[in-house]
Design a protein around this motif. Structure first.
Motif, mmCIF file in Angstrom:
data_model
loop_
_atom_site.group_PDB
_atom_site.id
_atom_site.type_symbol
_atom_site.label_atom_id
_atom_site.label_comp_id
_atom_site.label_asym_id
_atom_site.label_seq_id
_atom_site.Cartn_x
_atom_site.Cartn_y
_atom_site.Cartn_z
ATOM 1 N N UNK A 35 0.838 -1.205 0.000
ATOM 2 C CA UNK A 35 0.000 0.000 0.000
ATOM 3 C C UNK A 35 0.870 1.251 0.000
ATOM 4 N N UNK A 36 1.912 1.272 0.814
ATOM 5 C CA UNK A 36 2.785 2.449 0.864
ATOM 6 C C UNK A 36 3.526 2.644 -0.460
ATOM 7 N N UNK A 37 3.934 1.547 -1.100
ATOM 8 C CA UNK A 37 4.591 1.652 -2.404
ATOM 9 C C UNK A 37 3.615 2.157 -3.458
ATOM 10 N N UNK A 54 -5.422 10.221 3.011
ATOM 11 C CA UNK A 54 -5.183 9.881 1.606
ATOM 12 C C UNK A 54 -6.104 8.744 1.203
ATOM 13 N N UNK A 55 -6.810 8.958 0.098
ATOM 14 C CA UNK A 55 -7.660 7.935 -0.494
ATOM 15 C C UNK A 55 -7.242 7.804 -1.945
ATOM 16 N N UNK A 56 -6.916 6.593 -2.366
ATOM 17 C CA UNK A 56 -6.381 6.402 -3.717
ATOM 18 C C UNK A 56 -7.356 6.886 -4.779
ATOM 19 N N UNK A 57 -6.822 7.567 -5.782
ATOM 20 C CA UNK A 57 -7.659 7.973 -6.911
ATOM 21 C C UNK A 57 -8.185 6.757 -7.655
ATOM 22 N N UNK A 58 -7.348 5.738 -7.750
ATOM 23 C CA UNK A 58 -7.771 4.511 -8.412
ATOM 24 C C UNK A 58 -8.816 3.792 -7.577
ATOM 25 N N UNK A 59 -9.904 3.433 -8.223
ATOM 26 C CA UNK A 59 -10.942 2.647 -7.562
ATOM 27 C C UNK A 59 -10.933 1.210 -8.097
ATOM 28 N N UNK A 60 -9.823 0.848 -8.749
ATOM 29 C CA UNK A 60 -9.679 -0.485 -9.330
ATOM 30 C C UNK A 60 -8.395 -1.147 -8.837
ATOM 31 N N UNK A 61 -8.090 -0.974 -7.566
ATOM 32 C CA UNK A 61 -6.819 -1.519 -7.083
ATOM 33 C C UNK A 61 -6.789 -3.042 -7.125
ATOM 34 N N UNK A 62 -7.960 -3.674 -7.233
ATOM 35 C CA UNK A 62 -7.994 -5.137 -7.275
ATOM 36 C C UNK A 62 -7.400 -5.699 -8.567
ATOM 37 N N UNK A 63 -7.149 -4.835 -9.550
ATOM 38 C CA UNK A 63 -6.468 -5.287 -10.773
ATOM 39 C C UNK A 63 -5.064 -4.691 -10.875
ATOM 40 N N UNK A 64 -4.582 -4.047 -9.810
ATOM 41 C CA UNK A 64 -3.262 -3.428 -9.828
ATOM 42 C C UNK A 64 -2.168 -4.487 -9.698
ATOM 43 N N UNK A 65 -1.024 -4.167 -10.257
ATOM 44 C CA UNK A 65 0.112 -5.094 -10.238
ATOM 45 C C UNK A 65 0.518 -5.417 -8.797
#
Length: 201
Positions: A35-37, A54-65
């Motif tokens: 998460x920090x990376x 901080x809230x990630x702009x990406x709402x698709x983190x489940x497909x993140x590398x």
């Protein structure tokens, strides 16, 4: 005169389901590091309910590398909890994002419109770093809640606000239109969680 056919009813309950991910400690620190990376590479902030965090702009983190090894723990846990809703149609994750709430940050009362169910996975937290609170802002009756026995209100989940039980590794599911918030972080540590929305197809 003695009353006949006395009945007590609690109308319009809302189903909230929670459980702990088995062996969460096996992935906890690696997930925090990931998460920090991610935050370092994707420093943009989504400003919705968060104040100071901080809230990630990406709402698709489940497909993140790199997230796949954590998904192996998280997704089956969500699937298992969903069984309690007895929904026969397919339910899919449509959004998932990261939350890192530093000192003095919090989340205002909000809902998740556009989805059917929402959830949170707590990763790193203490009560002092900001409790998660459900608010009954639509149905609360101030006259009743200030005059009925407080213990009875608590037993029947009739309090104007309810803090569910959770710990690191707990996943909770709730109707997306159930109002909730996160209290201010009164520690020097980050409060870390993952939030997500689900849709019935």
């Amino acid at each position: 005169m003695v009353i006949k056919n006395k009945k007590t009813s609690f109308l319009f309950p809302k189903l909230v389901v929670s459980g702990d991910i088995e062996n969460f400690t096996d992935i906890k620190q690696d997930l925090i590091n990931w998460i920090y990376k991610f935050k370092e590479k994707n420093s943009g902030i989504s400003k919705i309910s968060n104040r100071g965090g901080w809230q990630s702009e990406s709402k698709k983190i489940f497909v993140s590398e790199g997230f796949d090894k954590f998904a192996e723990y998280i997704v089956p846990s969500i699937t298992e909890l969903l069984k309690s809703y007895k929904i026969e149609k397919e339910i899919r994750i449509v959004q998932m994002w990261l939350n890192v709430n530093g000192p003095n940050s919090y989340n205002v009362c909000h809902r998740h419109p556009g989805s059917d169910l929402s959830g949170v996975l707590w990763i790193k937290q203490t009560p002092e770093s900001g409790r998660f609170v459900f608010d009954d802002i639509d149905n609360v009756d101030q006259i009743l809640t200030t005059n009925i026995n407080p213990q009875y209100l608590k037993e029947k989940n009739m309090l104007p606000e309810i803090v569910p039980e959770y710990q690191d590794g707990t996943v909770i599911l709730f109707p997306s239109m159930l109002t909730h918030r996160v209290e201010i972080n009164e520690t020097d540590e980050d409060r870390i969680s993952i939030s997500f929305n689900l849709k019935i197809t």
